[in-house]
Scaffold this active site. Structure first.
Site, mmCIF file in Angstrom:
data_model
loop_
_atom_site.group_PDB
_atom_site.id
_atom_site.type_symbol
_atom_site.label_atom_id
_atom_site.label_comp_id
_atom_site.label_asym_id
_atom_site.label_seq_id
_atom_site.Cartn_x
_atom_site.Cartn_y
_atom_site.Cartn_z
ATOM 1 N N VAL A 205 0.868 -1.191 0.000
ATOM 2 C CA VAL A 205 0.000 0.000 0.000
ATOM 3 C C VAL A 205 0.899 1.233 0.000
ATOM 4 C CG1 VAL A 205 -1.714 1.319 1.321
ATOM 5 C CG2 VAL A 205 -1.737 -1.186 1.422
ATOM 6 N N HIS A 206 0.728 2.113 -0.971
ATOM 7 C CA HIS A 206 1.538 3.337 -0.906
ATOM 8 C C HIS A 206 0.879 4.550 -1.537
ATOM 9 C CE1 HIS A 206 2.910 3.814 -5.113
ATOM 10 N NE2 HIS A 206 2.732 2.510 -5.167
ATOM 11 N N ARG A 207 -0.252 4.367 -2.229
ATOM 12 C CA ARG A 207 -0.821 5.515 -2.954
ATOM 13 C C ARG A 207 -1.435 6.535 -2.006
ATOM 14 N NH1 ARG A 207 0.158 5.484 -7.770
ATOM 15 N NH2 ARG A 207 0.601 3.428 -8.561
ATOM 16 N N ARG A 240 6.217 5.822 3.441
ATOM 17 C CA ARG A 240 5.114 6.787 3.586
ATOM 18 C C ARG A 240 3.945 6.161 4.363
ATOM 19 N NH1 ARG A 240 1.974 7.878 -1.643
ATOM 20 N NH2 ARG A 240 3.362 9.552 -2.209
#
Ligand code: UDP
Length: 366
Positions: A205-207, A240
């Site tokens: 998950v990074h968006r 992030r």
């Protein structure tokens, strides 16, 4: 002939690895590699240069950690300096990050021709920073390397002249074929994590649409934590995502699955190949799931890789509520056999067109 390639983020290192190898084997072509510094941690950058044998960057700009505006502005200025010095025949940019846009814009303003690898992808969601970057980059590019027929059609619909657009295939498929066997030979990640082939779910998950929205991030992490009680969830956590999870007080959820630091590409490939299902919001990982014929639950409202959804391999699972995500993750499925990404020789197409096209374009503004 000189080509300045601009990279900065993890997926660009992988794409550039496939292309650089061919560029540097092309007679008469000199590649100058610029690393903007957008991703700079060892496990988000250095490991890829080592494992994928990418040459050391000629310029390391050390720019990252700011807002989109700060990063893009500082990169624009620094890349312009490099271009004025190197006077390249082409600037080559990849994908859809701030580094892509800064490289393309710096070149276009100096009347240096721009070539864009992975042109024509569209989510049709202008709230995504990636969508802004790719649309703008495509519209200042002179050579657009589309990975799929869908991407070609997107470009033509936006009025980009057909003679600039080339369907070369997907350079990530080149990388998957080239490094897939190396991963089998060298990666020990399954033993290290003590997980069995087809016995775990792999998640990434990074968006921004997920990490910067506390409700969506909570839904995803809660669903993964619940599923982990039945099927182990291996989750390499993007920096992030960790930062945001901590800021929203969600670290406790991260502790309820098998979270690890981001892994190198060979370990990632091994984890992907052997997963029972992949849950991701990554563009690259969606495709890699398909390359290895693993069902993919995409944690988004839409995807640029529409052919994966049409073939049935990829299911859109928007993170709206925990229960439906859990249902998505505990399922497995397969899809139709399709071959939308070329034959693993996309990088050769890029090099050939650059070398040929470069002669036409070499009279630039210097
Ligand atoms: N990847 C990796 N290690 C990880 C997570 C991802 O090597 O811990 C690789 C993955 O195999 C794919 C690429 O990074 O090739 C995707 O990058 P990312 O998800 O950051 O960006 P996107 O593809 O969404 O632009």
């Amino acid at each position: 002939m000189t080509v300045v390639s601009v990279v900065g983020a993890r997926p660009q290192f992988i794409k550039a690895a496939a292309v650089s190898r061919v560029l540097r084997a092309t007679p008469g072509l000199r590649e100058v590699l610029v690393h903007t510094g957008q991703h700079h941690d060892d496990n988000m950058s250095r490991v890829f240069f080592e494992e994928l044998e990418i040459p050391e960057p000629d310029y390391h700009l050390g720019i990252g950690g700011g807002t989109h505006g700060q990063n893009t502005g500082r990169m624009l200025e620094a890349i312009e300096g490099v271009l004025l010095k190197e006077k390249p025949d082409w600037v080559l940019v990849y994908g859809d990050t701030d580094s892509t846009l800064a490289g393309a814009l710096a070149a276009a303003k100096l009347h240096i021709p721009v070539a864009h690898v992975e042109a024509g992808l569209r989510s049709f969601n202008r709230r995504m920073p990636e969508e802004i970057n790719r649309v703008l980059t495509d519209h200042v590019s002179d050579l657009l390397f589309a990975p799929t027929e869908t991407a070609v059609q997107n470009l033509l619909r936006e009025g980009i002249p057909a003679d600039k657009v080339h369907l070369v295939g997907d350079v990530m498929y080149d990388a998957a074929l080239y490094y897939g066997e190396k991963a089998e030979r060298e990666s020990q990640i399954l033993q290290r994590l003590n997980v069995a082939p087809k016995g775990y779910i792999l998640a990434t998950v990074h968006r921004a649409e997920n990490t910067d929205d506390p409700v969506r991030l909570r839904v995803i992490l809660e669903a993964l934590a619940q599923v982990h009680r039945e099927v182990p969830v291996v989750f390499p956590v993007h920096p992030r995502t960790r930062k945001r999870a901590e800021a929203y007080g969600l670290e406790e959820l991260l502790d309820r699955m098998l979270t690890i630091e981001p892994v190198g590409y060979l370990d990632m490939v091994m984890l992907e190949k052997n997963a029972r299902l992949i849950a991701t919001d990554s563009g690259g990982v969606q495709k890699e799931a398909f390359f290895y014929r693993v069902p993919c639950a995409t944690l988004r409202d839409e995807t640029e890789w529409v052919e994966l959804v049409e073939s049935g391999w990829n299911r859109l699972c928007p993170p709206k509520d925990v229960e439906s995500l859990v249902g998505c993750f505990l399922n497995v499925w397969d899809g139709a056999l399709i071959f939308p990404y070329g034959n693993g020789r996309a990088a050769a197409g890029v090099a050939t067109l650059l070398a040929g096209g470069g002669i036409l374009w070499s009279k630039n503004v210097f």
